[in-house]
Design a protein around this motif. Structure first.
Motif, mmCIF file in Angstrom:
data_model
loop_
_atom_site.group_PDB
_atom_site.id
_atom_site.type_symbol
_atom_site.label_atom_id
_atom_site.label_comp_id
_atom_site.label_asym_id
_atom_site.label_seq_id
_atom_site.Cartn_x
_atom_site.Cartn_y
_atom_site.Cartn_z
ATOM 1 N N PRO A 111 -14.364 24.653 -4.291
ATOM 2 C CA PRO A 111 -13.499 25.664 -4.913
ATOM 3 C C PRO A 111 -12.413 26.169 -3.965
ATOM 4 N N MET A 112 -11.182 26.056 -4.427
ATOM 5 C CA MET A 112 -10.033 26.534 -3.643
ATOM 6 C C MET A 112 -9.002 27.052 -4.637
ATOM 7 N N SER A 113 -8.030 27.839 -4.159
ATOM 8 C CA SER A 113 -6.958 28.300 -5.047
ATOM 9 C C SER A 113 -6.100 27.111 -5.459
ATOM 10 N N ALA A 114 -5.440 27.245 -6.598
ATOM 11 C CA ALA A 114 -4.542 26.186 -7.049
ATOM 12 C C ALA A 114 -3.508 25.911 -5.969
ATOM 13 N N GLY A 115 -3.206 24.650 -5.747
ATOM 14 C CA GLY A 115 -2.162 24.298 -4.783
ATOM 15 C C GLY A 115 -2.668 24.108 -3.370
ATOM 16 N N ILE A 116 -3.910 24.493 -3.093
ATOM 17 C CA ILE A 116 -4.425 24.373 -1.724
ATOM 18 C C ILE A 116 -5.010 22.980 -1.439
ATOM 19 N N PRO A 117 -5.815 22.390 -2.344
ATOM 20 C CA PRO A 117 -6.380 21.067 -2.030
ATOM 21 C C PRO A 117 -5.288 20.032 -1.746
ATOM 22 N N LYS A 118 -5.564 19.171 -0.792
ATOM 23 C CA LYS A 118 -4.608 18.093 -0.486
ATOM 24 C C LYS A 118 -5.227 16.796 -0.958
ATOM 25 N N ILE A 119 -4.723 16.271 -2.069
ATOM 26 C CA ILE A 119 -5.316 15.066 -2.617
ATOM 27 C C ILE A 119 -4.357 13.898 -2.452
ATOM 28 N N GLU A 120 -4.795 12.900 -1.703
ATOM 29 C CA GLU A 120 -3.928 11.752 -1.471
ATOM 30 C C GLU A 120 -4.364 10.626 -2.409
ATOM 31 N N VAL A 121 -3.418 10.124 -3.199
ATOM 32 C CA VAL A 121 -3.722 9.007 -4.089
ATOM 33 C C VAL A 121 -3.036 7.767 -3.521
ATOM 34 N N LYS A 160 0.874 -1.177 0.000
ATOM 35 C CA LYS A 160 0.000 0.000 0.000
ATOM 36 C C LYS A 160 0.907 1.222 0.000
ATOM 37 N N VAL A 161 0.784 2.056 -1.025
ATOM 38 C CA VAL A 161 1.624 3.253 -1.100
ATOM 39 C C VAL A 161 0.756 4.456 -1.417
ATOM 40 N N GLY A 162 1.039 5.579 -0.782
ATOM 41 C CA GLY A 162 0.282 6.798 -1.047
ATOM 42 C C GLY A 162 1.184 7.953 -1.417
ATOM 43 N N ARG A 163 0.622 8.905 -2.168
ATOM 44 C CA ARG A 163 1.390 10.119 -2.459
ATOM 45 C C ARG A 163 0.415 11.283 -2.545
ATOM 46 N N LYS A 164 0.914 12.473 -2.152
ATOM 47 C CA LYS A 164 0.034 13.654 -2.133
ATOM 48 C C LYS A 164 0.157 14.482 -3.408
#
Ligand code: ADP
Ligand code: MG
Length: 616
Positions: free
Chosen positions: A464-474, A421-425
């Motif tokens: 809606p958020m500014s670019a670079g603000i959302p934290k998306i973990e895949v 199991k590996v994740g990256r932001k």
């Protein structure tokens, strides 16, 4: 799992008789080893004396690239064109190396963003991956000359604490050097393999590694031949160089030499440094050292030496204690102690450790060579020539997702053991971006268009958020049946989505073989495209950021300043269309040089305002 029709023992497609070599890519020295008649040996230079290659790359004014001893000569002659300790920069961003930049003789461009560092020589910009690849090419050539055969496969070692990015960078460097990196293994694991400690049943091993500029202590546990890192500790700025410095200080005191005199005279300062290192090495086997330099007789004996390095040894022992504590082990629970790194030849270090651990040290192998010898042992196992084999299910090809500009971002490297199991932001690249496409690919090429697409899904309804603000973990999750599940989750809002994939196994042996071969053949061209695309991404980000910067700070910027930023920004935009990595980097640097002080001013003002806000 549904077995993949490949050789799982070797973790590779086609078995052939080619040699797989083991490489220690060190901060100070690097070397290559292979197994000859069942025994690991390190490859020497043409004169048959040195196995160590100084990890130094120098760009001669003539354009020639020098590596190793030859490059070392240029440390004094052309310090600004000679790069040492590049391993410290691998996988690092400018933000990571804040404050360290000024200590180096060469130029790391000014920037304090999260972009990966680059080194400037004349009007060219090099990545640590490219520089490390030069060292690897040198080693590749050395072993090819010795064997009289082409060498294309290697196991490369990295410190146990290296993160994903640093490991991937090491692999990329190998690929760029024309090497298929079958596995990246931890340096302490390699050292233990060299001593055959994988045969221990359920043992605990302490590996003490004191090199030229770094100190690492690792505690490993071995169960049925499988190594697990229980804890690591250390000091990334403590090593043989500090011991040399301690001797220089001792001499300056003893002979009343002012620091100014040494600093002002480059040649003398280099000469005294070399003499100090010579003294240190001499004292590992003799009781007394003396040599005349510039009319002064420089002397030091073993007991003087022991007392000046005691504080350094004490610092390492503190780290050892911490590592034991983190591993929840007492000294008595450690079964084996292994010494690694040139500096562990020093007798007082051996005796202090032996006393501390209450046991004899494993020091029969050359401490400079032991890591690379162990890498060769691992390579031999992978080649299926060694009986110490574990049957493991592995991923036959790397898997990852598409990032900006069609780049492949590997999340599960080839040869990873499953389950895993590996994740990256990740984050968004546009303001107010609602959807994020997650496209999943398999393969070794740097651009997704050359890899095999496994599937895709869209993470919808990101608030809606500014670019670079959302934290998306895949996350990539592969179970023991080989089924891959990819999940994406925006952490601030909790929005999530996923996909299940099992077609990654439906690939023929021939197809896999072809994909691997092509990735090596196209490595150099691919890297160029990738580096260009990364520069374009970085530039687009900075263009956007300066636009916002002006909008948000109109009150503190003068008309002239705004105009200057705009001019430099449009130059940067022009450079993007030039599709030339070096002009893009120059334009980025040109804009950053101007905006960095302004950004500091804005920050001061904003903090000032915030404080005022509180007091009101
Ligand atoms: P790294 O892992 O950082 O690449 P090495 O393991 O090659 O480094 O160690 C290099 C350091 O070992 C240098 O500081 C060198 O001076 C030191 N060294 C080599 N031989 C000896 C010796 N006989 N006694 C003391 N120090 C030594
Ligand atoms: Mg080392």
């Amino acid at each position: 799992m549904a077995k993949i029709p490949i050789d799982l023992k070797a973790g590779e497609i086609k078995k052939d008789n080619s040699v797989i070599v083991g490489i220690d890519l060190g901060t100070t020295n690097s070397l290559v080893s292979y197994i000859k008649d069942g025994k690991a040996i390190a490859v020497k230079d043409k004169s048959g004396t040195n196995t160590l290659v100084p990890s130094i790359v120098s760009f001669a004014p003539s354009g020639e690239i020098l590596v190793g001893e030859q490059a070392r000569m240029n440390l004094i002659l052309h310090p600004e064109r000679t790069i040492y300790s590049v391993k410290r920069l691998l996988g690092k961003s400018y933000a990571d190396i804040q404050g360290r930049r000024s200590k180096l003789g060469y130029t790391i461009i000014e920037d304090d963003t999260d972009a990966l560092v680059k080194i400037q020589i004349d009007d060219k910009f090099y990545t640590p991956v490219e520089l490390s690849a030069e060292i690897l090419k040198f080693l590749k050539q050395r072993v090819e000359e010795e064997l009289g055969l082409p060498v294309t496969k290697a196991v490369i070692t990295v410190p146990a604490y290296f993160n994903d990015t640093q490991r991937q960078s090491t692999k990329d460097a190998g690929k760029l050097a024309g090497l298929d990196v079958l596995r990246i293994i931890n340096e302490p694991t390699a050292a233990s393999l060299a001593y055959g400690l994988d045969n221990l049943n359920d043992g605990k091993i302490a590996i003490y590694d004191l090199g030229g500029g770094t100190f690492d202590i690792s505690i490993l546990e071995i169960t049925d031949g499988v190594f697990e890192v229980l804890s690591t500790h250390g000091d990334t700025y403590l090593g043989g160089d500090d011991i040399d410095n301690a001797i220089i200080e001792f001499w300056m005191d003893k002979y009343g030499i002012a620091e100014i005199a040494v600093m002002d005279n480059k040649e003398f300062s280099q000469a005294i440094r070399l003499t100090a290192e010579k003294a240190k090495k001499h004292l590992s086997f003799n009781d007394k050292f003396s040599e005349t330099l510039g009319g002064v007789l420089f002397e030091i004996n073993r007991s003087e030496f022991d007392s000046i390095i005691t504080p350094i040894v004490d610092r390492t022992i503190l780290s050892v204690n911490q590592a034991l504590k983190d591993a929840k082990l007492s000294i008595e629970q450690v079964d084996e102690l292994v010494l690694v790194g040139g500096s562990t030849r020093i007798p007082i270090i051996k005796s202090r450790l032996s006393e501390f651990f209450k046991k004899n040290v494993n020091d029969t192998l050359d401490p400079d060579e032991v890591v690379s010898l162990g890498a060769a042992v691992q390579a031999d196992v992978l080649a299926g020539k060694n009986k110490r084999i574990l049957l493991l299910d592995v991923t036959p090809l790397s898997m990852g997702i598409e990032t900006m500009g069609g780049l492949m971002d590997v999340i599960v490297p080839r040869n990873s053991t499953i389950p895993i199991k590996v994740g990256r932001k990740y984050t968004t690249s546009m303001d107010g971006q609602k959807n994020l496409k997650v496209a999943i690919y398999q393969g070794e090429r740097d651009l997704v268009k050359d890899n095999r697409k496994l599937g895709e899904f869209i993470l919808k309804d990101i608030p809606p958020m500014s670019a670079g603000i959302p934290k998306i973990e895949v996350h990539f999750i592969i179970d023991s049946d080989g089924i891959l599940q990819v999940r994406a989750k925006e952490e601030r809002s909790g929005t999530e989505s996923d996909i299940e994939i099992n077609n990654h196994l439906g690939i023929s042996e021939e197809e896999m073989g072809r994909m691997l071969l092509e990735s090596i053949q196209h490595a150099e061209a691919d890297m160029k495209v990738k580096a260009l695309q990364e520069s374009v991404n970085e530039a687009n980000y900075i263009v956007n950021a300066s636009k916002k910067f002006i909008q948000q700070n109109t009150s503190i910027l003068s008309e002239d300043e705004i105009q200057e930023i705009q001019e430099r920004t449009s130059k940067l935009k022009e450079s993007i269309s030039s599709q030339d990595k070096n002009s893009i980097q120059s334009a980025i640097q040109n804009l950053n040089a101007y905006t960095t002080p302004l950004a500091h001013r804005a920050l001061d003002k904003n903090i000032g305002d915030a404080i005022k806000g509180i007091s009101l």
